[in-house]
Design a protein around this motif. Structure first.
Motif, PDB file in Angstrom:
ATOM      1  N   GLY A 507      21.056   2.000 -51.203  1.00 54.87           N
ATOM      2  CA  GLY A 507      21.257   1.591 -49.808  1.00 54.87           C
ATOM      3  C   GLY A 507      21.981   2.661 -49.011  1.00 54.87           C
ATOM      4  N   ARG A 508      21.365   3.053 -47.904  1.00 57.86           N
ATOM      5  CA  ARG A 508      21.979   4.106 -47.083  1.00 57.86           C
ATOM      6  C   ARG A 508      23.360   3.698 -46.583  1.00 57.86           C
ATOM      7  NH1 ARG A 508      16.980   4.317 -43.179  1.00 57.86           N
ATOM      8  NH2 ARG A 508      15.369   4.497 -44.791  1.00 57.86           N
ATOM      9  N   GLU A 509      23.524   2.411 -46.314  1.00 61.91           N
ATOM     10  CA  GLU A 509      24.814   1.967 -45.801  1.00 61.91           C
ATOM     11  C   GLU A 509      25.905   2.194 -46.832  1.00 61.91           C
ATOM     12  OE1 GLU A 509      27.322   0.827 -42.911  1.00 61.91           O
ATOM     13  OE2 GLU A 509      25.161   1.156 -42.732  1.00 61.91           O
ATOM     14  N   ASN A 510      25.590   1.983 -48.113  1.00 60.44           N
ATOM     15  CA  ASN A 510      26.568   2.253 -49.161  1.00 60.44           C
ATOM     16  C   ASN A 510      26.889   3.745 -49.244  1.00 60.44           C
ATOM     17  OD1 ASN A 510      27.141  -0.305 -50.035  1.00 60.44           O
ATOM     18  ND2 ASN A 510      25.603  -0.326 -51.672  1.00 60.44           N
ATOM     19  N   VAL A 511      25.844   4.568 -49.117  1.00 60.60           N
ATOM     20  CA  VAL A 511      26.051   6.018 -49.148  1.00 60.60           C
ATOM     21  C   VAL A 511      26.919   6.443 -47.964  1.00 60.60           C
ATOM     22  CG1 VAL A 511      24.918   8.265 -48.979  1.00 60.60           C
ATOM     23  CG2 VAL A 511      23.899   6.463 -50.390  1.00 60.60           C
ATOM     24  N   ARG A 512      26.587   5.924 -46.798  1.00 70.21           N
ATOM     25  CA  ARG A 512      27.343   6.291 -45.599  1.00 70.21           C
ATOM     26  C   ARG A 512      28.800   5.856 -45.722  1.00 70.21           C
ATOM     27  NH1 ARG A 512      24.498   3.732 -42.370  1.00 70.21           N
ATOM     28  NH2 ARG A 512      22.987   5.386 -41.886  1.00 70.21           N
ATOM     29  N   ARG A 513      29.005   4.628 -46.200  1.00 73.56           N
ATOM     30  CA  ARG A 513      30.369   4.121 -46.343  1.00 73.56           C
ATOM     31  C   ARG A 513      31.145   4.943 -47.368  1.00 73.56           C
ATOM     32  NH1 ARG A 513      29.463  -0.937 -47.667  1.00 73.56           N
ATOM     33  NH2 ARG A 513      29.547  -1.695 -45.506  1.00 73.56           N
ATOM     34  N   THR A 514      30.494   5.288 -48.467  1.00 69.24           N
ATOM     35  CA  THR A 514      31.157   6.102 -49.490  1.00 69.24           C
ATOM     36  C   THR A 514      31.608   7.437 -48.917  1.00 69.24           C
ATOM     37  OG1 THR A 514      29.880   5.076 -51.271  1.00 69.24           O
ATOM     38  CG2 THR A 514      30.866   7.223 -51.730  1.00 69.24           C
ATOM     39  N   ALA A 515      30.704   8.105 -48.169  1.00 70.44           N
ATOM     40  CA  ALA A 515      31.048   9.398 -47.582  1.00 70.44           C
ATOM     41  C   ALA A 515      32.183   9.261 -46.579  1.00 70.44           C
ATOM     42  CB  ALA A 515      29.816  10.006 -46.916  1.00 70.44           C
ATOM     43  N   GLU A 516      32.129   8.229 -45.759  1.00 69.70           N
ATOM     44  CA  GLU A 516      33.178   8.030 -44.753  1.00 69.70           C
ATOM     45  C   GLU A 516      34.524   7.757 -45.409  1.00 69.70           C
ATOM     46  OE1 GLU A 516      31.625   4.887 -42.402  1.00 69.70           O
ATOM     47  OE2 GLU A 516      30.559   6.226 -41.019  1.00 69.70           O
ATOM     48  N   MET A 517      34.506   6.953 -46.475  1.00 67.83           N
ATOM     49  CA  MET A 517      35.764   6.645 -47.144  1.00 67.83           C
ATOM     50  C   MET A 517      36.336   7.865 -47.854  1.00 67.83           C
ATOM     51  SD  MET A 517      35.015   2.826 -48.640  1.00 67.83           S
ATOM     52  CE  MET A 517      36.646   2.696 -49.372  1.00 67.83           C
ATOM     53  N   PHE A 518      35.467   8.781 -48.266  1.00 68.42           N
ATOM     54  CA  PHE A 518      35.945  10.018 -48.867  1.00 68.42           C
ATOM     55  C   PHE A 518      36.493  10.984 -47.807  1.00 68.42           C
ATOM     56  CE2 PHE A 518      33.662   9.461 -53.059  1.00 68.42           C
ATOM     57  CZ  PHE A 518      34.790   9.648 -53.841  1.00 68.42           C
ATOM     58  N   GLY A 519      36.233  10.708 -46.542  1.00 67.05           N
ATOM     59  CA  GLY A 519      36.826  11.538 -45.488  1.00 67.05           C
ATOM     60  C   GLY A 519      35.856  12.232 -44.568  1.00 67.05           C
ATOM     61  N   ILE A 520      34.539  11.979 -44.715  1.00 66.19           N
ATOM     62  CA  ILE A 520      33.566  12.579 -43.804  1.00 66.19           C
ATOM     63  C   ILE A 520      33.528  11.716 -42.548  1.00 66.19           C
ATOM     64  CG2 ILE A 520      31.206  13.400 -43.524  1.00 66.19           C
ATOM     65  CD1 ILE A 520      32.761  14.777 -45.745  1.00 66.19           C
ATOM     66  N   LYS A 521      34.194  12.151 -41.502  1.00 65.09           N
ATOM     67  CA  LYS A 521      34.365  11.333 -40.301  1.00 65.09           C
ATOM     68  C   LYS A 521      33.314  11.596 -39.239  1.00 65.09           C
ATOM     69  CE  LYS A 521      38.045   9.457 -42.003  1.00 65.09           C
ATOM     70  NZ  LYS A 521      37.975   8.068 -42.518  1.00 65.09           N
ATOM     71  N   SER A 522      32.457  12.562 -39.452  1.00 64.48           N
ATOM     72  CA  SER A 522      31.454  12.877 -38.440  1.00 64.48           C
ATOM     73  C   SER A 522      30.433  11.753 -38.345  1.00 64.48           C
ATOM     74  CB  SER A 522      30.762  14.197 -38.789  1.00 64.48           C
ATOM     75  OG  SER A 522      31.714  15.222 -38.989  1.00 64.48           O
ATOM     76  N   ASP A 523      29.650  11.798 -37.281  1.00 64.95           N
ATOM     77  CA  ASP A 523      28.613  10.788 -37.067  1.00 64.95           C
ATOM     78  C   ASP A 523      27.486  11.025 -38.056  1.00 64.95           C
ATOM     79  OD1 ASP A 523      27.131   8.758 -36.049  1.00 64.95           O
ATOM     80  OD2 ASP A 523      26.426   9.859 -34.286  1.00 64.95           O
ATOM     81  N   LEU A 524      27.401  10.186 -39.070  1.00 71.22           N
ATOM     82  CA  LEU A 524      26.435  10.389 -40.142  1.00 71.22           C
ATOM     83  C   LEU A 524      25.049   9.903 -39.721  1.00 71.22           C
ATOM     84  CD1 LEU A 524      28.632   9.330 -43.181  1.00 71.22           C
ATOM     85  CD2 LEU A 524      28.085  11.632 -42.414  1.00 71.22           C
ATOM     86  N   ALA A 525      24.043  10.607 -40.217  1.00 71.86           N
ATOM     87  CA  ALA A 525      22.662  10.278 -39.870  1.00 71.86           C
ATOM     88  C   ALA A 525      22.320   8.866 -40.337  1.00 71.86           C
ATOM     89  CB  ALA A 525      21.710  11.291 -40.507  1.00 71.86           C
ATOM     90  N   ALA A 526      21.440   8.206 -39.565  1.00 68.93           N
ATOM     91  CA  ALA A 526      21.067   6.831 -39.891  1.00 68.93           C
ATOM     92  C   ALA A 526      19.799   6.763 -40.721  1.00 68.93           C
ATOM     93  CB  ALA A 526      20.881   6.031 -38.604  1.00 68.93           C
TER      94      ALA A 526
END
Length: 736
Positions: A507-526
C-alpha cells in the motif's frame, strides 16, 4: 618813612611755542594754540594718499577693502564664538566613556564544537571592553603610527592632514571631500559614534543604511564632524578617545573592536599580541574586509609590513624589531585558519530561534554536535574526487552530511566551495528527486508488515493504469528482467519493477507514512512512481531517515544545537540531548533492512562504496536523465549521505549514484573512521521466504491493487496495537 624797592616783575610762564606758531598779532602779543593731533594725522594721510586721477581710481577699491577686512575680522570673531558655543554644548551632552564602548545594534553568536572549542562566529563579535592600559602597548603604537601620527598633539583636527587629503583627491580627479579624508583618530571615532546619534530601526531602516549614512562625506556633515571631534577633545582625554576607538573599530569577519579581532584571528587577547600581530590588526583599519587575514593571509601580511615600516620611521619601534617582525609574520589560530563548519554554522543559525541566533541582541554561546575532524575528512574527500575524477571546469556540485545514529550532525558540506559563510547550502536547501535512494522505505514498510529479506517478488514487465494519465510501465535501469527474485536481490540490484510491485502490495499509503515518520517531510508523490523516488527531498532529510534504520527503526530529527546560553550566564536557555523520536518500524525489520542494504555495497550497485576494514550498508540513487546522483549509507558508527548534480538540473554525464557519489562516500568514510576500531552492523538475514503475488503480464490497476494482507505474517500484538494507534492519530491529525 617810606622804603624804596624794585618793582616785582610779573610771573610769566615759559614760552612753549616759538613765534612761528603764533597766529595773528594784537596788543599784548597774543599766544598761539598747539595744532590739533587729528589735523596733523590727516595732513600726513593726505600727503601719502595719491592725488588726482590715480587717487580717484583707487579710492573706491580701497574703501571696499577696508569694509571687507572689517567684516572678515568681525565675522571671524562671531564664527569662533558660535563654534566655541557649539563645541561647549556638544561636550556637555557627551556621555561617560563607559557608555560608548559597545555600540553594536546586534549581538554575537559563538559556536563551540562537540569538544567545547570555538569553531565559528556569527553576528557582531565584541570581545569585551578594553582600554589603552590593558592592551599591548605595541598595539596602540601601531594604530597611532598608521592612522594619526600627530594624535597626541592636535585638538581633534589636523589642518595639514585635511589640506593634504584635499590636494590628493583633486589630483586623482575626485571631489575635494571624496576619497582621502585626512581624518584624525578623533574624527574617525566621531564617525564610529555617528556624531552621537544611536541606531534606530524605526528611522534608519537596516543597520547597513545607518552606517552608510554615518560615513557620508558632505560639507555640512564634515562641519558637524569637526565640532563633535573638538567636543570630544574637550570632554575626554586622549587615552579615553583612543579607548573608544579600540572598542568600536570594525576589523573584518564580524569583529567589533581589537579584542574581538585578536580573539577571532589569533585566539588570544589584545593584551598578548606581539609586534607582528599588532601591525596586522592595525593594518585592517584601512579596509577591514579586503585585508582580513581569513580572506587573504598574504595580502594581510603585506599590509602589516607597511605598518611596520611606518612604526620604524616614526620611532615607535626599532629597525631591528621591524625586521624581526617581518621575518616572523603573524599566523592565524587553528580555528581561524580552518574556517571550518561554515555550512554547519549557517544551518544551526537558521534552525535555532531567530531572537537568539539571527536577530539576537545578546551575546550567545551555542554548543553544537560539530566535529572538526569529521568536517575536514568530508571536505578532503570531496576535493580529492573532484580533482582526480571530474573534468576540469565542470560546474557540477556536491554535498555531504555526516551524522550519528541519533541524528547528531557531525559535518555538513554544502558545496564544492568549503570556506564560505552565508552561501547556498545544497545539503539543506536543495530539494532534489531522490531516485532509488528512496527504495529502502518501500522495503521498510514491507518488512514491518511481515515480509523478510528472503521473500520473493516478480521482476517482470509491469503496467499500471493511472486514471487521467493512462498506462504506466516502469523499467529497470538496464532494461532487463530477472524473473522471480528475493527482496534482498531486488534492493541489491536496485530493480524498479519489484520495488513498484512491493509498494503496491503493502500500500502506497503505508510507504508514504513510513517515509514521513522516518523524517522525509517533503510532499511525497501520490502515484505508483512514489516507489522509485519521484518525490523530492533534501540530503539532510535523507541522511536523517537512514539514521533511523541504523538505530533500530526509530525516527530521527537531525540536530546540531545541544546547548544555548548567554555569555556570562551559567544557566542554559536551551538544551537538547539526542534527536530520536517514536518507533517507525520494528527493530527486527530494521535489522533485516540493514542486512539487505549491506548487500548493496557487497556486490550490488554500491560496490564502489565498500570499506576495506568494516561492514557498511547503503543505497544508490539516480534520477531520470541522471539529473541527481545519490549515495546514502552507514557503518555501525556514522551515517553519511552524498548528493551530486548541477544547480540548474543539467543532466550528469556518465554519473550514477553507484559512481562518483559512492566514491566520495567511501573516501569520506575511510577518513572519518581513522583510528576507530571496526564494529559489526546490527543486522540479521532471518525470516522465512514469502512469495508475493502479482500476475506476470502486469494486471495491476490504480483501483484494483492486490491485497497486502493475504501473504504477510501477522505482527505481534504490541506491533498491531501500535499500528492501530498510529493509524487513528494519522486520521485525526493528518486527515489520512
Amino acid at each position: 618813612m617810606s622804603s624804596k624797592s624794585k618793582p616785582r616783575s610779573r610771573l610769566v610762564a615759559d614760552r612753549r611755542y616759538s613765534a612761528k606758531t603764533k597766529t595773528g598779532g594784537g596788543s599784548g602779543g597774543g599766544r598761539g594754540r598747539p595744532p590739533s593731533r587729528s589735523r596733523k594725522t590727516n595732513r600726513k594721510s593726505s600727503a601719502r594718499r595719491p592725488r588726482g586721477l590715480v587717487g580717484m581710481i583707487l579710492a573706491v577699491p580701497l574703501w571696499f577693502l577696508r569694509v571687507f577686512w572689517s567684516l572678515i575680522w568681525r565675522g571671524s570673531v562671531v564664527v569662533i564664538l558660535l563654534v566655541g558655543l557649539a563645541v561647549a554644548y556638544t561636550a556637555a551632552t557627551l556621555p561617560p566613556v563607559a557608555e560608548l564602548l559597545d555600540g553594536r545594534a546586534k549581538g554575537s553568536v559563538r559556536m563551540l564544537d562537540r569538544y567545547g572549542e570555538v569553531f565559528a562566529w556569527r553576528g557582531e563579535q565584541f570581545g569585551g571592553a578594553i582600554t589603552t592600559d590593558t592592551v599591548a602597548p605595541v598595539l596602540t603604537k601601531a594604530i597611532v603610527a598608521t592612522e594619526d601620527r600627530r594624535f597626541y598633539n592636535h585638538f581633534g583636527l589636523s589642518p595639514r592632514g585635511i589640506a593634504s587629503a584635499i590636494s590628493i583627491n583633486l589630483r586623482e580627479g575626485r571631489g575635494p571631500l571624496s576619497g582621502h579624508g585626512g581624518s584624525t583618530i578623533t574624527q574617525q571615532t566621531a564617525k564610529l559614534l555617528c556624531l552621537g546619534r544611536p541606531y534606530d530601526p524605526q528611522v534608519d531602516g537596516s543597520e547597513a543604511d545607518y552606517e552608510a549614512e554615518c560615513r557620508r562625506s558632505t560639507l555640512v556633515r564634515k562641519i558637524n564632524e569637526a565640532i563633535f571631534a573638538m567636543a570630544m577633545e574637550a570632554r575626554y582625554s586622549k587615552a579615553e578617545i583612543l579607548t573608544i576607538y579600540l572598542n568600536r573599530a570594525f576589523l573584518g569577519a564580524g569583529a567589533r573592536g581589537f579584542e574581538a579581532a585578536s580573539q577571532r584571528y589569533f585566539g588570544k587577547s589584545a593584551s598578548q599580541v606581539d609586534t607582528a600581530e599588532a601591525a596586522m590588526l592595525a593594518g585592517l583599519l584601512v579596509a577591514p574586509t579586503r585585508y582580513a587575514p581569513t580572506n587573504d593571509l598574504k595580502r594581510s601580511r603585506d599590509r602589516a609590513s607597511v605598518v611596520l615600516g611606518l612604526m620604524a620611521e616614526q620611532g615607535k619601534i626599532s629597525e631591528s624589531e621591524a625586521r624581526q617582525a617581518r621575518a616572523n609574520p603573524a599566523t592565524l589560530s587553528e580555528a581561524a585558519q580552518a574556517r571550518a563548519g561554515g555550512y554547519f554554522a549557517d544551518w544551526v543559525m537558521s534552525s535555532g530561534p531567530s531572537f537568539l541566533t539571527r536577530d539576537t541582541t545578546e551575546d550567545v554561546i551555542i554548543r553544537t554536535t560539530f566535529d572538526p575532524r569529521i568536517q575536514t575528512a568530508a571536505e578532503a574527500a570531496m576535493k580529492t574526487i573532484f580533482a582526480d575524477k571530474v573534468k576540469e571546469g565542470s560546474e557540477a556540485q556536491a554535498a555531504i552530511v555526516v551524522m550519528s545514529s541519533d541524528g547528531a550532525v557531525r559535518a555538513v558540506v554544502g558545496g564544492r566551495q568549503t570556506k564560505v559563510s552565508g552561501a547556498f547550502n545544497r545539503a539543506v536547501q536543495a530539494q532534489r528527486q531522490t531516485g532509488s535512494a528512496f527504495k529502502p522505505f518501500v522495503y521498510a514498510a514491507a518488512l514491518d508488515l511481515g515480509m523478510s529479506p528472503n521473500s520473493t517478488v516478480e521482476d517482470t514487465p509491469l503496467t499500471i493504469n493511472i486514471p487521467g494519465s493512462g498506462p504506466w510501465s516502469p523499467k529497470n535501469y538496464d532494461g532487463k528482467y530477472r524473473g522471480r527474485v528475493t527482496l534482498t536481490e531486488a534492493l541489491r540490484n536496485s530493480l524498479n519493477t519489484p520495488a513498484v510491485r512491493i509498494s503496491e502490495e503493502v500500500g502506497r499509503e503505508n510507504v508514504r507514512r513510513t517515509a514521513e515518520m522516518f523524517g522525509i517531510k517533503s510532499d511525497l508523490a501520490a502515484g505508483p512512481a512514489l516507489a522509485l523516488g519521484a518525490s523530492e527531498s533534501t540530503l539532510m532529510e535523507m541522511t536523517g531517515a537512514y539514521a533511523g534504520i541504523l538505530n533500530g527503526g526509530r525516527s530521527v530529527k537531525p540536530y546540531g544545537l545541544t546547548e544555548l546560553r548567554l555569555v556570562g550566564e551559567s544557566r542554559s536557555l536551551m538544551d537538547q540531548d539526542g534527536g530520536m523520536g517514536e518507533r517507525v518500524i520494528s527493530e527486527t525489520a530494521a535489522r533485516q533492512l540493514t542486512y539487505m542494504m549491506s548487500k548493496v555495497i557487497d556486490g550490488g550497485t554500491g560496490a564502489r562504496a565498500r570499506l576495506p576494514d568494516r561492514e557498511a550498508a547503503g543505497k544508490t540513487g539516480t534520477t531520470q536523465a541522471a539529473r541527481d546522483a545519490w549515495f546514502v549509507g552507514f557503518t555501525a558508527d556514522y551515517v553519511a549521505g552524498v548528493w551530486m548534480g548541477y544547480d540548474d538540473n543539467t543532466p550528469l554525464t556518465g554519473v550514477t549514484g553507484g559512481g562518483l557519489p559512492a566514491e566520495i562516500w567511501q573516501d569520506a568514510m575511510i577518513r572519518v573512521h581513522e583510528g576507530l576500531p571496526p564494529q559489526p552492523l546490527p543486522m540479521e538475514s532471518g525470516g522465512e521466504p514469502v512469495a508475493l503475488g502479482g500476475d506476470n503480464d502486469g494486471g495491476y490497476s490504480e483501483r484494483q491493487a492486490p491485497s497486502r494482507t493475504q501473504q504477510r505474517r501477522q505482527p505481534n500484538p504490541a506491533q498491531a496495537a501500535e499500528r492501530i494507534i498510529l493509524d487513528v492519530l494519522g486520521k485525526i491529525l493528518g486527515g489520512r
